[in-house]
Write a protein that holds these residues in place. Structure first.
Motif, PDB file in Angstrom:
ATOM      1  N   GLY A 903       0.834  -1.199   0.000  1.00 34.62           N
ATOM      2  CA  GLY A 903       0.000   0.000   0.000  1.00 34.62           C
ATOM      3  C   GLY A 903       0.859   1.235   0.000  1.00 34.62           C
ATOM      4  N   PRO A 904       0.256   2.408  -0.093  1.00 32.01           N
ATOM      5  CA  PRO A 904       1.018   3.659  -0.137  1.00 32.01           C
ATOM      6  C   PRO A 904       2.001   3.773   1.017  1.00 32.01           C
ATOM      7  N   GLY A 905       3.238   4.182   0.673  1.00 33.07           N
ATOM      8  CA  GLY A 905       4.262   4.366   1.697  1.00 33.07           C
ATOM      9  C   GLY A 905       5.235   3.214   1.812  1.00 33.07           C
ATOM     10  N   GLU A 906       4.883   2.033   1.269  1.00 30.03           N
ATOM     11  CA  GLU A 906       5.780   0.878   1.364  1.00 30.03           C
ATOM     12  C   GLU A 906       7.005   1.096   0.463  1.00 30.03           C
ATOM     13  N   ARG A 907       8.195   0.750   0.977  1.00 30.44           N
ATOM     14  CA  ARG A 907       9.417   0.815   0.184  1.00 30.44           C
ATOM     15  C   ARG A 907       9.694  -0.570  -0.390  1.00 30.44           C
ATOM     16  N   VAL A 908       9.938  -0.618  -1.699  1.00 26.45           N
ATOM     17  CA  VAL A 908      10.106  -1.899  -2.388  1.00 26.45           C
ATOM     18  C   VAL A 908      11.334  -1.860  -3.280  1.00 26.45           C
ATOM     19  N   GLU A 909      11.860  -3.034  -3.555  1.00 28.90           N
ATOM     20  CA  GLU A 909      12.933  -3.196  -4.534  1.00 28.90           C
ATOM     21  C   GLU A 909      12.333  -3.855  -5.763  1.00 28.90           C
ATOM     22  N   VAL A 910      12.545  -3.221  -6.950  1.00 32.83           N
ATOM     23  CA  VAL A 910      11.889  -3.682  -8.172  1.00 32.83           C
ATOM     24  C   VAL A 910      12.901  -3.832  -9.298  1.00 32.83           C
ATOM     25  N   LYS A 911      12.501  -4.592 -10.309  1.00 30.27           N
ATOM     26  CA  LYS A 911      13.313  -4.763 -11.512  1.00 30.27           C
ATOM     27  C   LYS A 911      12.485  -4.313 -12.705  1.00 30.27           C
ATOM     28  N   VAL A 912      13.109  -3.570 -13.617  1.00 28.08           N
ATOM     29  CA  VAL A 912      12.417  -3.049 -14.791  1.00 28.08           C
ATOM     30  C   VAL A 912      12.225  -4.186 -15.798  1.00 28.08           C
ATOM     31  N   LEU A 913      10.967  -4.410 -16.200  1.00 25.97           N
ATOM     32  CA  LEU A 913      10.641  -5.444 -17.186  1.00 25.97           C
ATOM     33  C   LEU A 913      10.450  -4.865 -18.577  1.00 25.97           C
ATOM     34  N   ASN A 914       9.908  -3.648 -18.667  1.00 28.54           N
ATOM     35  CA  ASN A 914       9.629  -3.046 -19.967  1.00 28.54           C
ATOM     36  C   ASN A 914       9.558  -1.527 -19.817  1.00 28.54           C
ATOM     37  N   VAL A 915      10.094  -0.816 -20.813  1.00 21.77           N
ATOM     38  CA  VAL A 915      10.046   0.646 -20.843  1.00 21.77           C
ATOM     39  C   VAL A 915       9.460   1.068 -22.179  1.00 21.77           C
ATOM     40  N   ASP A 916       8.285   1.703 -22.137  1.00 24.92           N
ATOM     41  CA  ASP A 916       7.617   2.204 -23.341  1.00 24.92           C
ATOM     42  C   ASP A 916       7.784   3.717 -23.347  1.00 24.92           C
ATOM     43  N   ILE A 917       8.848   4.204 -24.000  1.00 19.02           N
ATOM     44  CA  ILE A 917       9.188   5.637 -23.957  1.00 19.02           C
ATOM     45  C   ILE A 917       8.123   6.502 -24.624  1.00 19.02           C
ATOM     46  N   PRO A 918       7.576   6.137 -25.813  1.00 17.93           N
ATOM     47  CA  PRO A 918       6.544   7.000 -26.421  1.00 17.93           C
ATOM     48  C   PRO A 918       5.335   7.204 -25.508  1.00 17.93           C
ATOM     49  N   ARG A 919       4.901   6.156 -24.837  1.00 19.71           N
ATOM     50  CA  ARG A 919       3.722   6.267 -23.963  1.00 19.71           C
ATOM     51  C   ARG A 919       4.087   6.520 -22.514  1.00 19.71           C
ATOM     52  N   LEU A 920       5.383   6.599 -22.212  1.00 18.17           N
ATOM     53  CA  LEU A 920       5.860   6.843 -20.836  1.00 18.17           C
ATOM     54  C   LEU A 920       5.288   5.797 -19.861  1.00 18.17           C
ATOM     55  N   ARG A 921       5.402   4.527 -20.245  1.00 12.29           N
ATOM     56  CA  ARG A 921       4.904   3.442 -19.401  1.00 12.29           C
ATOM     57  C   ARG A 921       6.064   2.560 -18.975  1.00 12.29           C
ATOM     58  N   ILE A 922       6.080   2.206 -17.696  1.00  9.21           N
ATOM     59  CA  ILE A 922       7.136   1.364 -17.145  1.00  9.21           C
ATOM     60  C   ILE A 922       6.477   0.170 -16.463  1.00  9.21           C
ATOM     61  N   THR A 923       6.880  -1.043 -16.836  1.00  6.99           N
ATOM     62  CA  THR A 923       6.384  -2.259 -16.195  1.00  6.99           C
ATOM     63  C   THR A 923       7.487  -2.821 -15.312  1.00  6.99           C
ATOM     64  N   LEU A 924       7.127  -3.147 -14.072  1.00  8.71           N
ATOM     65  CA  LEU A 924       8.108  -3.567 -13.081  1.00  8.71           C
ATOM     66  C   LEU A 924       7.777  -4.952 -12.548  1.00  8.71           C
ATOM     67  N   ASP A 925       8.796  -5.561 -11.950  1.00  9.94           N
ATOM     68  CA  ASP A 925       8.622  -6.826 -11.240  1.00  9.94           C
ATOM     69  C   ASP A 925       9.059  -6.612  -9.800  1.00  9.94           C
ATOM     70  N   LEU A 926       8.268  -7.106  -8.861  1.00  5.79           N
ATOM     71  CA  LEU A 926       8.603  -6.954  -7.446  1.00  5.79           C
ATOM     72  C   LEU A 926       9.668  -7.976  -7.057  1.00  5.79           C
ATOM     73  N   ILE A 927      10.770  -7.480  -6.487  1.00  9.94           N
ATOM     74  CA  ILE A 927      11.822  -8.368  -5.975  1.00  9.94           C
ATOM     75  C   ILE A 927      11.567  -8.672  -4.507  1.00  9.94           C
ATOM     76  N   ARG A 928      11.418  -7.630  -3.706  1.00  7.26           N
ATOM     77  CA  ARG A 928      11.130  -7.815  -2.286  1.00  7.26           C
ATOM     78  C   ARG A 928      10.636  -6.505  -1.699  1.00  7.26           C
ATOM     79  N   VAL A 929      10.030  -6.615  -0.528  1.00 10.67           N
ATOM     80  CA  VAL A 929       9.579  -5.447   0.222  1.00 10.67           C
ATOM     81  C   VAL A 929      10.644  -5.107   1.251  1.00 10.67           C
ATOM     82  N   LEU A 930      11.093  -3.870   1.242  1.00 10.02           N
ATOM     83  CA  LEU A 930      12.188  -3.458   2.140  1.00 10.02           C
ATOM     84  C   LEU A 930      11.675  -3.180   3.545  1.00 10.02           C
TER      85      LEU A 930
END
Length: 930
Positions: A903-930
């Motif tokens: 939920g809001p405020g949680e700090r997480v470590e993520v890995k970038v799966l996809n970057v769509d620069i024209p649409r400014l969209r970033i898809t991430l994968d959750l590694i762990r919750v810090l």
């Protein structure tokens, strides 16, 4: 005995002589003593009767529930009163050392769970009747519980406890307790913390769900009885109809039963046909078709009866209306739909594709050609489709396969509406056409409305619950104490507004700097001077307009060590609602001499210093952590969010002597008027010394005190500093409190001014008795609350006796004992928010172009939705972690234990799966919750 005594008193009065005054007084005194003896005997006899009755209630019986309720209703009122009196006497006798009743008694089966709350309430109101549990293990409540008129007036054929249990999947005995607790106007924070044994340790979210379901059931009961009265006046109420109405559990069922009796403002085709006199012909076709002659109904001069085709059409409309409002027919088609594949489809509207806004159309690209089974569709998809339909970008329809229609029509013609006699081919054709017309024109649209309504209702409830969970995590963000902060409200043309606040939230300085108009270097000198003057090394930047440029500006200066010797860090915070708050009456009252633009900078800084105290000033729906919040029921949304704010503020607690009026309003049991009265009392009489003084506040009765007392804190150091007789009064109070073996005397005005060490804990005043007995049992002292010595003594006793053994010895429950132990062992100034995450402070910046697939970053959750979680990774655009990438194994043990998820405020470590620069969209994968 009374009849024998009365003549004696009369004889004594007749024998009065003026010469024997002494004898006269003796004679008068003697009957008085006799009266006293008779009264004692009378009470004793009644107590024995009550005890016998109670023993009979406790014995298991094989009678059914209906018999019990009848016998309960036939009881006279006097024995009920006497039962209450004897019950109170029993409580007094059972307590050791002549102490007040404990808040919780040992639980023995379901019966004890129901009996216990009668001893719970600290107010002077009489206790409620016991919940009967002799043959019902779920603890079915007695009718007329606590004199509740609503239950008598809106009685239904179904048991509200069982119905509530089936809807919410909560144990029936818990539902029975909650119904009584909610009827007594107990708040959710109070129930969740101090009545755990009654609710089987349910969380606040579950309590809200039960409360909403209870309100819906009561709404159904109320509307049902309103409809019964209406039909009774119209003379349409029959025995079968009354039974059907009293069996309704939902508004859909009620509408289904009452549909044939509704009078619409516009005349339907069936009503117009009935007005032409064709209803006998329609009924005859079903009951006695051999004698039906449709040609006899032709009237050449009457519109609607001029030809045989018009007559047949009228009969068909009447039959279609009969079929569509028949309960068995609708039940069959609903059951049939549950067994078949029913899907909801959306497509791009033709009008919008020609004249619509391309940007808005692209937002709904996923739903231009969309189809999904109604059993599998997600809540956010329903809300998105509804919004697209409201904007006239999408067209939506529910697709019911033709097989359902064919099977339904065959069943109607051959089974449900099969004529009692042989039908001629022409009449059989009318019957088949009537069934098809009923399905196509009336039943199919009804089913579509029901499906859409159910899907939308469920989606709205989930959206509101998700908003509440996100809001809770945002409000419970860990505060940053002991820092001087600079709040920055970014802007271009009108400059960036600055506000420096002290560790105690006092405004030290406000200013405006123009960082993005070619004066950046000159303004840097001003910012450096301010930071050095006030020893401020933390900058808080709002995430609004020009946030990205302002962040880059400060990051560049920090990397160059421009602010040396200060080690400056910065963080980004949501400024949602800051502008609305800056022009509100509360802000004008709090900061009357400050420009509204500068007030927003102050609010941004305070959101990091104490998020809860600052965010409660803003209406929850403006904080912006929800999903489709403007598309859902605003009444439900406001009620849920207000309840979440009350829960958070209450569980964190407030220091009564320094908190603001706005914060006090959200404490359980308080409102705007009571909070205002508390502040006025504090300004007039000085700081509160103990919780008992709250009873002196105007408008704060026993019930309000009971609800709010446990959530109000008293800083003992502050009180000792304030008091004139500092340590003497405090030590004297300690000696009085710790001496638990002596009988308590009536409080004196002096005693009411003495501090109580337990007031700094989460222990409720109604449990002080047990807390002091527990202290005596472990050999502890109230001076040691929150110290390591107290922790050691508590641990030693628990290891030796065990929680259940100690609870039994103290005549209380394990839940209450655990709450007392937590209050005694938690360090002074303990804050539940310390377990939550703090803001993410940074010194450098990452650009969107720097991202690549596989990059590992840390970020902060901005918002959570059913389809995924949005994470701020510091590039100006939040990335999305799809819900499929969030597994339980990736959550920390603390998060699993708190059942909070992400939920809001949680700090997480993520890995970038996809970057769509024209649409400014970033898809991430959750590694762990810090």
């Amino acid at each position: 005995e009374e009849e024998e005594w009365e003549p004696k008193s009369k004889i004594a009065k007749r024998a009065r002589l003026p010469k024997k005054n002494e004898a006269k007084t003796k004679k008068v005194a003697a009957p008085r003593s006799a009266v006293a003896r008779k009264k004692v005997k009378k009470v004793a006899i009644k107590e024995e009767m009550v005890k016998d009755n109670r023993m009979q209630l406790l014995k298991p019986k094989e009678e059914d529930v209906g018999t019990k309720l009848k016998t309960l209703n036939q009881k006279p009122e006097v024995p009920k009163k006497m039962q209450i009196n004897s019950f109170q006497e029993k409580n007094v006798k059972s307590l050791e050392n002549d102490e007040k009743p404990s808040t919780s008694v040992p639980v023995v089966g379901n019966q004890a769970k129901h009996e216990k709350p009668e001893e719970d309430f600290a107010s002077d109101e009489p206790p409620f009747k016991k919940i009967k549990s002799t043959t019902c293990p779920e603890g079915k409540p007695v009718k007329n519980l606590g004199g509740n008129k609503v239950k008598e007036e809106f009685e239904m054929n179904w048991d509200i406890v069982q119905a509530l249990s089936e809807i919410t999947n909560v144990e029936p005995w818990v539902c029975a307790n909650l119904i009584r607790l909610f009827r007594e106007e107990n708040t959710i924070p109070f129930i969740a913390r101090y009545r755990k044994e009654l609710i089987n340790n349910l969380e606040a979210d579950a309590l809200r769900e039960v409360q909403q379901a209870l309100e819906e059931l009561r709404t159904v009961a109320k509307k049902t009885h309103t409809m019964i009265q209406k039909l009774k006046k119209e003379g349409k109420l029959s025995g079968c109809l009354l039974t059907a109405l009293l069996n309704c559990r939902t508004l859909e069922e009620l509408d289904h039963v009452t549909a044939p009796y509704k009078t619409g403002s516009k005349g339907t085709k069936a009503q117009r046909a009935k007005q032409l006199g064709l209803e006998p012909a329609a009924l005859s076709l079903l009951q006695n078709p051999m004698e039906l002659n449709l040609f006899s109904y032709i009237r050449p001069t009457t519109k609607g009866l001029s030809t045989i085709q018009e007559v047949e059409a009228g009969v068909q409309h009447i039959l279609a209306d009969i079929f569509a409002k028949d309960k068995d027919t609708l039940d069959f088609i609903r059951k049939l739909c549950q067994q078949r594949y029913i899907c909801i489809q959306s497509a791009l509207a033709k009008v919008s594709s020609k004249s619509g806004n391309e940007k808005d159309i692209d937002k709904f690209q996923l739903y231009h050609e969309f189809s999904c089974n109604i059993k599998n569709i997600h809540h956010h998809q329903i809300l998105a489709i509804n919004r697209g339909e409201n904007l006239k970008i999408l067209t939506v329809k529910v697709n019911i396969p033709d097989g359902v229609k064919n099977e339904f029509c065959w069943w109607c013609v051959n089974e449900r509406w099969r004529p009692k006699q042989f039908l001629q081919p022409d009449l059989m054709r009318i019957l088949r056409n009537s069934v098809e017309d009923s399905y196509k024109r009336l039943i199919y649209p009804l089913l579509c409305r029901e499906f859409r309504s159910k899907l939308t209702s469920d989606a709205e409830k989930e959206s509101v619950m998700m908003f509440g969970r996100n809001l809770r995590q945002l409000l419970l963000t860990s505060p940053v104490r002991g820092r001087t902060l600079m709040g920055v409200d970014p802007g271009y043309k009108h400059g960036c507004k600055l506000a420096i606040i002290s560790p105690t939230s006092q405004i030290l300085h406000t200013d405006v700097v123009y960082l993005h108009s070619g004066q950046g270097f000159h303004e840097a000198e001003k910012i450096k001077r301010l930071l050095l003057r006030y020893s401020c090394n933390t900058v808080v930047i709002g995430n609004g307009t020009a946030c990205r440029e302002t962040e880059a500006y400060f990051a560049d200066l920090i990397m160059k060590k421009y602010f040396a010797p200060l080690d400056v860090v910065y963080c980004i915070v949501s400024e949602a609602g800051a502008s609305i708050y800056s022009v509100s009456p509360e802000a004008s009252k709090e900061m009357p001499d400050l420009d509204p633009n500068l007030r927003s900078a102050v609010s941004i800084a305070r959101r990091v210093q104490d998020p809860l105290a600052e965010l409660v000033k803003i209406e929850p729906k403006h904080i912006g952590v929800g999903m489709y919040q403007h598309d859902v029921s605003q009444t439900l949304l406001k009620a849920t969010l207000d309840s979440v704010v009350e829960e958070c503020v209450s569980f964190v607690g407030v220091d009564i002597n320094i908190c603001s009026e706005i914060l006090l309003r959200h404490i359980a049991g308080l409102n705007a008027n009571r909070a205002k009265n508390i502040i006025e009392w504090r300004e007039k009489n000085g700081p509160f010394i103990n919780r008992e003084q709250l009873k002196e506040v105007k408008g704060l009765g026993p019930k309000s005190f009971q609800q709010c007392a446990g959530f109000i804190r008293f800083n003992q150091e502050y009180i000792k500093t304030f008091c004139g007789t500092l340590s003497q009064g405090f030590n004297k109070c300690l000696s009085l409190i710790t001496n638990s073996g002596k009988k308590k005397s009536k409080p004196t005005p002096c005693a009411s001014r003495q501090p109580n060490p337990l007031d700094q804990t989460c222990i409720h005043p109604e449990s002080y008795n047990i807390a002091m007995r527990f202290l005596s049992f472990i050999g502890g002292n109230a001076n040691d609350i929150g110290k390591s010595d107290m922790q050691q003594k508590v641990n030693a006793v628990i290891q030796k006796e065990g929680l259940e053994g100690i609870a039994k010895r103290l005549n209380t429950t394990v839940h209450t004992l655990q709450l007392i132990i937590d209050g005694l062992t938690q360090p002074e100034g303990f804050d539940i928010r310390t377990d939550f995450d703090k803001p993410d402070f940074k010194r450098s910046i990452v650009c969107f172009e720097d991202l690549s697939v596989g990059t590992v970053l840390t970020g902060k959750v901005e918002n959570a939705t059913p389809f995924g979680v949005f994470v701020d990774i510091g590039v100006g655009k939040a990335g999305l972690i799809p819900v499929r990438n969030i597994t339980e194994a990736k959550l920390s043990k603390v998060k699993k234990k708190r059942s909070l998820g992400l939920g809001p405020g949680e700090r997480v470590e993520v890995k970038v799966l996809n970057v769509d620069i024209p649409r400014l969209r970033i898809t991430l994968d959750l590694i762990r919750v810090l």
